[in-house]
Design a protein around this motif. Structure first.
Motif, mmCIF file in Angstrom:
data_model
loop_
_atom_site.group_PDB
_atom_site.id
_atom_site.type_symbol
_atom_site.label_atom_id
_atom_site.label_comp_id
_atom_site.label_asym_id
_atom_site.label_seq_id
_atom_site.Cartn_x
_atom_site.Cartn_y
_atom_site.Cartn_z
ATOM 1 N N ILE A 174 0.837 -1.196 0.000
ATOM 2 C CA ILE A 174 0.000 0.000 0.000
ATOM 3 C C ILE A 174 0.877 1.254 0.000
ATOM 4 C CG2 ILE A 174 -1.673 1.299 1.362
ATOM 5 C CD1 ILE A 174 -2.900 -1.340 2.228
ATOM 6 N N ASP A 175 1.974 1.204 0.755
ATOM 7 C CA ASP A 175 2.901 2.353 0.740
ATOM 8 C C ASP A 175 3.452 2.584 -0.658
ATOM 9 O OD1 ASP A 175 2.498 2.640 3.437
ATOM 10 O OD2 ASP A 175 4.258 1.458 4.008
ATOM 11 N N TYR A 176 3.833 1.496 -1.316
ATOM 12 C CA TYR A 176 4.316 1.622 -2.691
ATOM 13 C C TYR A 176 3.251 2.228 -3.594
ATOM 14 C CZ TYR A 176 8.697 -0.998 -2.184
ATOM 15 O OH TYR A 176 9.954 -1.392 -1.855
ATOM 16 N N TRP B 98 1.046 6.688 -6.891
ATOM 17 C CA TRP B 98 -0.032 7.604 -7.271
ATOM 18 C C TRP B 98 0.394 9.057 -7.060
ATOM 19 C CZ3 TRP B 98 -3.755 6.711 -10.375
ATOM 20 C CH2 TRP B 98 -4.309 5.437 -10.482
ATOM 21 N N GLU B 99 1.066 9.344 -5.970
ATOM 22 C CA GLU B 99 1.570 10.708 -5.754
ATOM 23 C C GLU B 99 2.579 11.100 -6.819
ATOM 24 O OE1 GLU B 99 3.095 10.497 -1.846
ATOM 25 O OE2 GLU B 99 1.122 10.597 -0.850
ATOM 26 N N ASP B 100 3.422 10.151 -7.229
ATOM 27 C CA ASP B 100 4.399 10.439 -8.283
ATOM 28 C C ASP B 100 3.711 10.674 -9.625
ATOM 29 O OD1 ASP B 100 6.467 10.243 -6.498
ATOM 30 O OD2 ASP B 100 6.957 8.159 -6.981
ATOM 31 N N ARG B 101 2.630 9.953 -9.891
ATOM 32 C CA ARG B 101 1.896 10.190 -11.142
ATOM 33 C C ARG B 101 1.291 11.586 -11.161
ATOM 34 N NH1 ARG B 101 -1.714 5.010 -12.742
ATOM 35 N NH2 ARG B 101 -1.866 6.225 -14.667
ATOM 36 N N LEU B 102 0.794 12.041 -10.005
ATOM 37 C CA LEU B 102 0.300 13.419 -9.927
ATOM 38 C C LEU B 102 1.453 14.413 -10.081
ATOM 39 C CD1 LEU B 102 -2.109 15.278 -9.436
ATOM 40 C CD2 LEU B 102 -1.640 15.094 -6.980
ATOM 41 N N TRP B 103 2.600 14.079 -9.535
ATOM 42 C CA TRP B 103 3.786 14.941 -9.690
ATOM 43 C C TRP B 103 4.193 15.043 -11.158
ATOM 44 C CZ3 TRP B 103 8.323 12.690 -11.572
ATOM 45 C CH2 TRP B 103 9.436 13.518 -11.590
ATOM 46 N N LEU B 104 4.035 13.972 -11.917
ATOM 47 C CA LEU B 104 4.407 13.991 -13.328
ATOM 48 C C LEU B 104 3.518 14.937 -14.123
ATOM 49 C CD1 LEU B 104 6.259 12.741 -15.487
ATOM 50 C CD2 LEU B 104 4.549 10.948 -15.806
ATOM 51 N N ALA B 105 2.292 15.133 -13.669
ATOM 52 C CA ALA B 105 1.388 16.044 -14.379
ATOM 53 C C ALA B 105 1.795 17.506 -14.226
ATOM 54 C CB ALA B 105 -0.043 15.852 -13.878
ATOM 55 N N ARG B 106 2.766 17.801 -13.365
ATOM 56 C CA ARG B 106 3.209 19.186 -13.156
ATOM 57 C C ARG B 106 4.391 19.559 -14.045
ATOM 58 N NH1 ARG B 106 3.359 18.242 -6.647
ATOM 59 N NH2 ARG B 106 1.102 17.886 -6.345
ATOM 60 N N ASN B 107 4.686 18.747 -15.038
ATOM 61 C CA ASN B 107 5.748 19.014 -16.013
ATOM 62 C C ASN B 107 7.117 19.204 -15.343
ATOM 63 O OD1 ASN B 107 3.937 18.942 -18.212
ATOM 64 N ND2 ASN B 107 3.375 21.085 -17.839
ATOM 65 N N PRO B 108 7.631 18.165 -14.712
ATOM 66 C CA PRO B 108 8.968 18.286 -14.113
ATOM 67 C C PRO B 108 10.044 18.307 -15.191
ATOM 68 C CG PRO B 108 8.184 16.052 -13.885
ATOM 69 C CD PRO B 108 7.055 16.831 -14.483
ATOM 70 N N ILE C 227 11.838 -0.023 -7.612
ATOM 71 C CA ILE C 227 10.601 -0.569 -7.040
ATOM 72 C C ILE C 227 10.158 -1.813 -7.807
ATOM 73 C CG2 ILE C 227 8.146 -0.098 -6.709
ATOM 74 C CD1 ILE C 227 8.871 2.788 -6.089
ATOM 75 N N LEU C 228 10.235 -1.761 -9.134
ATOM 76 C CA LEU C 228 9.846 -2.927 -9.935
ATOM 77 C C LEU C 228 10.740 -4.126 -9.651
ATOM 78 C CD1 LEU C 228 8.962 -1.286 -13.367
ATOM 79 C CD2 LEU C 228 7.428 -2.551 -11.882
ATOM 80 N N ASP C 229 12.030 -3.882 -9.496
ATOM 81 C CA ASP C 229 12.943 -4.988 -9.163
ATOM 82 C C ASP C 229 12.572 -5.607 -7.814
ATOM 83 O OD1 ASP C 229 14.271 -4.521 -11.515
ATOM 84 O OD2 ASP C 229 15.847 -3.300 -10.605
ATOM 85 N N ASN C 230 12.280 -4.762 -6.822
ATOM 86 C CA ASN C 230 11.880 -5.281 -5.513
ATOM 87 C C ASN C 230 10.568 -6.068 -5.604
ATOM 88 O OD1 ASN C 230 14.105 -4.083 -4.319
ATOM 89 N ND2 ASN C 230 13.008 -2.216 -3.782
ATOM 90 N N LEU C 231 9.639 -5.552 -6.382
ATOM 91 C CA LEU C 231 8.359 -6.256 -6.524
ATOM 92 C C LEU C 231 8.530 -7.592 -7.228
ATOM 93 C CD1 LEU C 231 6.009 -3.265 -7.483
ATOM 94 C CD2 LEU C 231 6.225 -4.398 -5.267
ATOM 95 N N GLN C 232 9.426 -7.659 -8.183
ATOM 96 C CA GLN C 232 9.678 -8.939 -8.846
ATOM 97 C C GLN C 232 10.273 -9.957 -7.873
ATOM 98 O OE1 GLN C 232 8.753 -9.959 -11.799
ATOM 99 N NE2 GLN C 232 7.884 -7.967 -12.374
ATOM 100 N N LEU C 233 11.147 -9.492 -6.987
ATOM 101 C CA LEU C 233 11.681 -10.392 -5.955
ATOM 102 C C LEU C 233 10.559 -10.880 -5.042
ATOM 103 C CD1 LEU C 233 15.007 -8.579 -4.988
ATOM 104 C CD2 LEU C 233 14.755 -10.668 -6.319
ATOM 105 N N TRP C 234 9.696 -9.968 -4.626
ATOM 106 C CA TRP C 234 8.561 -10.373 -3.805
ATOM 107 C C TRP C 234 7.679 -11.388 -4.534
ATOM 108 C CZ3 TRP C 234 6.041 -5.812 -0.671
ATOM 109 C CH2 TRP C 234 7.006 -5.240 0.167
ATOM 110 N N LYS C 235 7.476 -11.157 -5.806
ATOM 111 C CA LYS C 235 6.639 -12.068 -6.587
ATOM 112 C C LYS C 235 7.245 -13.464 -6.613
ATOM 113 C CE LYS C 235 4.500 -12.466 -11.164
ATOM 114 N NZ LYS C 235 4.378 -11.847 -12.507
ATOM 115 N N THR C 236 8.544 -13.533 -6.762
ATOM 116 C CA THR C 236 9.216 -14.836 -6.760
ATOM 117 C C THR C 236 9.066 -15.534 -5.414
ATOM 118 O OG1 THR C 236 10.827 -13.980 -8.360
ATOM 119 C CG2 THR C 236 11.412 -15.978 -7.169
#
Length: 819
Positions: free
Chosen positions: A377-379, A384-394, A409-418
């Motif tokens: 949930i933290d991830y 979601w906050e980062d997606r909103l940040w992307l809408a501000r044209n960084p 994050i994706l690498d960590n999630l893949q490890l969790w999935k395994t």
């Protein structure tokens, strides 16, 4: 063959006489040659399908998919008819051969090979028919999607579209990409198998023709049955290769058509996604709804986690109590024989310990899974906050940094999935094993109750892991969507943005280099009476800043030396040599002060020189001793004043004036104007003549001889007059003129006088003027300066005749008769 060996040939018609054998052999040879020139017959029968030609499968280079559904159904019907015949003939005997003599003429390995080829033939025909059935559905889906593409004119709803709708489009695009990747891998495998069977077909065709010829030759002989079997096997192998080639070629064409349809639909989905994204920027309201839902889910999981933690503590407490009871009972029993009641109680306690261990382990794993769900949930909230940040044209640099975070994050999630998949697989094995134990006969009711409780624990853990896997997959999709958005934003960055990004990367590299640690020093600080060691880093920035301060300080110090020397000379009435020495010492003091100030100003502790001192000692031991020797010698020269600036010295046979004394070497200007750099250590290690060390007066002398008969008193007066006429000659000590010697050719006088050694005046010029003046006075008073001469006395026995010669005539004669 006739056993008597008379050479006759046995045929179906009887015996042929021997004289006709040669004629028959010649006729057979001619017939065989004629048959070789004819095309090979293709109508040989198959051992499985006598009515089927071995070349019935279409050649791969001319094979194409049926054009419509009717043609597809007809082709499938033909394939199913062939399958029925093969299966029917396959079961006509125990060995699957219509020929009852095959068991006698074929080896067991050949029979097994035949059964294997028949099975492969059935599989190839079945796969061929299945591919034709698939192409009907694929064409139907492609027609529907083509109609959808042609008829689509935009979304029915009005923009902006909710983020859920955009994510569903992204999921559809990702699914199509996965399907295309899978199809490409499948197509690669099919192509490899097709090439393998094409090579096998190219080998089986000539073998089949050779077996046909061998069988025809064996007709009427004892080998006829064996050659027939080998021919049928060659036909079967060739038919298998042809059928497999046709099957894999059909599957390849089906895969290519499917792949083309999916690629076309993928382009359509991407077009819809781009159209929706352009008019549906992510809003704070959408993100707020997602975050609110995630927060609600967090509270729910937190409640479940508290309940599971309490359950885990109870399970641990129960397990500990049961183990204590078991240990107490085992200690009471000791090493003696236990009673039946005690044995039963021990068995029950051991079973209870095993059960409670499983329950405790299950509770602990549930706690870990629940904590992992909270982290998911933290991830999700971060994404979601980062997606909103992307809408501000960084900036592009920020987008690149965020892409690295998402990749992590994706690498960590893949490890969790395994990990989750491996745990689920292990639990599946435990559940199956537990069910087998429950179904085993002879299980008592108490044990059955325990085993079911363990099974329920395993199943609960498996269900919880399934939930975690689903949530994990959702977060992975969310991270994938955000990664795609970042990549798309990078691709759409303008040239100006890319230039700014390049400048930012260069600035970041310089900043990283600027803050690079060169050395970590330790500084001891006293805090409340305790000594605390504080690490202090020495970075490139500190070193450069300290160096800049040192350079500026040295430059200012050099500029201050000129007014300081002027002050010493004019205010304190000291000579230039003392002023130069004071300036050098003052510069050295200022240099040390500026050096310490440069270190303190940028917070570089002096403890760093504990390391540099060791390096300096090693440098001295390996070659810097000369440099240090010259440096120390320069300091000694500055303070003992044995040699000062302006002194006239002679070192190593070279004379001149000292113009500067440096830290490493001194500058000596020879009398001919050439400047020499003399290492300071030579002034202390070699013999040095300093003509101006204690005083600057020096005695000079001029030696001169006069002819015998000259007035010697007058000569002395004239020499004294010449000395007194020169103002540069010192009055004290008094000049002195002495008559040194009565030489062979003259009376020798020497004039002694004292001159001040002056770096500006050249005393050699003064002495030259005095000699000119001596010659002038001697000429005025008729005093002759003789040159060396000798009187020659001839002792002859008779007088030497003397005659006068006309000089002019003698010269003319010399010209006429040159010698």
């Amino acid at each position: 063959m006739n056993p008597s060996g008379n050479g006759s040939v046995l045929t179906a018609a009887g015996c042929i006489p021997r004289p006709r054998v040669r004629y028959l052999c010649l006729s057979c040879t001619l017939l065989f040659s004629l048959l070789l020139c004819l095309p090979q017959a293709a109508g040989a029968q198959n051992p499985i399908l006598p009515e089927t030609k071995p070349s019935a499968a279409p050649a791969p280079q001319t094979l194409s998919l049926p054009a419509d559904d009717a043609a597809i159904d007809k082709a499938i019907e033909q394939l199913e008819e062939r399958l029925k015949k093969i299966r029917a003939l396959e079961g006509t005997s125990a060995e699957g051969s219509p020929d009852k003599n095959a068991l006698q003429i074929a080896s067991p390995d050949e029979l097994r090979k035949r059964r294997h080829m028949v099975s492969e033939l059935i599989v190839a025909l079945d796969a061929h028919a299945e591919a034709l059935r698939d192409i009907k559905n694929i064409r139907k889906v492609n027609r529907q999607r083509s109609a959808e593409i042609r008829s689509w004119e935009g979304f029915a709803e009005k923009p902006p579209y909710p983020v859920v709708f955009l994510d569903s489009l992204r999921d559809a695009v990702a699914e199509q990409k996965n399907d295309i990747q899978t199809l490409q891998m499948r197509l690669s495998i099919i192509t490899g198998e097709l090439n393998k069977y094409i090579r096998a077909l190219n080998d089986s065709r000539p073998k089949m023709r050779l077996q046909e010829e061998a069988f025809e030759k064996s007709i009427g002989s004892v080998k006829e049955g064996r050659q027939r079997w080998l021919r049928d096997m060659a036909r079967l192998q060739n038919e298998l290769n042809e059928t497999a080639v046709a099957s894999f070629e059909t599957r390849r064409l089906v895969a290519e058509e499917t792949l083309a349809g999916k690629k076309e639909y993928l382009q359509f989905l991407e077009q819809k996604l781009r159209a929706a994204e352009q008019v549906s920027p992510l809003s704070a309201a959408d993100v707020g709804q997602k975050l609110q839902a995630l927060d609600s889910q967090r509270r729910q999981i937190a409640g479940e986690l508290a309940r599971i933690i309490k359950k885990e503590e109870e399970a641990k407490k129960s397990l500990q109590q049961t183990r204590e009871k078991l240990e107490a009972l085992q200690s009471r029993v000791g090493s003696g024989a236990a009673s039946p009641f005690q044995q039963n109680e021990l068995k029950q306690l051991q079973t209870l310990v095993e059960l409670q261990t499983v329950l405790a382990d299950g509770s602990r794993e549930q706690v870990e899974v629940m904590k992992g769900r909270v982290q998911l949930i933290d991830y999700a909230e971060t994404l979601w906050e980062d997606r909103l940040w992307l809408a501000r044209n960084p900036s592009l640099e920020e987008i690149r940094a965020k892409s690295e975070e998402v990749r992590t994050i994706l690498d960590n999630l893949q490890l969790w999935k395994t990990v989750v998949q491996s745990r689920m697989l292990a639990l599946v094995g435990l559940i199956q094993s537990q069910r087998a134990r429950i179904d085993a006969p002879g299980v008592t009711a108490e044990i059955l109750r325990h085993e079911k409780l363990v099974l329920r624990t395993y199943e609960d853990r498996h269900i919880l892991l399934q939930k975690a896997a689903e949530e994990l997959a959702g977060v992975v999709r969310l991270a994938g969507h955000f990664s795609e958005e970042l990549a798309e934003r990078r691709d759409r960055t303008s040239l100006q943005g890319r230039l700014r990004d390049a400048a930012s990367i260069a600035y970041g590299f310089i900043k990283k280099l600027w803050l690079t640690e060169l050395y970590v020093a330790e500084e001891t600080v006293v805090v409340e009476g305790a000594r605390v060691v504080k690490p202090v880093t020495v970075t490139v920035a500190k070193a450069v800043q300290a160096l800049a301060i040192l350079v500026v300080g040295v430059w200012i110090s050099r500029k201050l030396m000129r007014p300081l020397r002027w002050l010493v000379v004019h205010k304190f009435k000291q000579n230039n040599s003392i002023a130069a020495q004071i300036g050098t010492v003052a510069f050295l003091i200022l240099f040390i002060a500026v050096f310490v100030f440069s270190l303190v100003s940028v917070n570089i502790p002096l403890a760093v020189f504990a390391f540099l001192g060791g390096a300096l000692a090693i440098g001295i031991g390996f070659g810097a001793q000369n440099l240090i020797n010259n440096f120390i010698s320069g300091i000694i020269l500055l303070f003992d004043r044995s040699i000062s600036v302006g002194d006239l010295i002679e070192v190593d046979g070279q004379g001149g004036k000292v113009t500067a004394i440096g830290m490493r070497s001194s500058l000596v200007q020879r009398f001919d104007g050439v400047e020499m750099l003399v290492p300071n250590s030579q002034f202390l290690q070699q013999k040095v003549i300093n003509w101006t060390h204690s005083e600057r007066q020096m005695r000079y002398s001029i030696a001169i001889g006069v002819a015998y008969g000259s007035p010697v008193r007058k000569v002395k007066e004239l020499l004294t007059q010449v000395i007194e006429e020169q103002e540069a000659v010192l009055k004290t000590p008094h000049p002195l003129v002495v008559l040194d010697d009565f030489a062979d050719n003259c009376i020798h006088f020497t004039a002694y006088f004292w001159l001040e050694l002056d770096s500006i005046r050249d005393n050699r010029i003064l002495m030259s003027e005095m000699r000119f003046r001596i010659i002038e006075l001697f000429d005025e008073h008729g005093i002759v300066i003789p040159f060396p001469q000798r009187d020659v006395h001839l002792d002859a026995p008779v007088p030497i005749p003397v005659r006068v010669v006309d000089t002019e005539a003698d010269q003319k004669g010399s010209r006429r008769h040159p010698i």
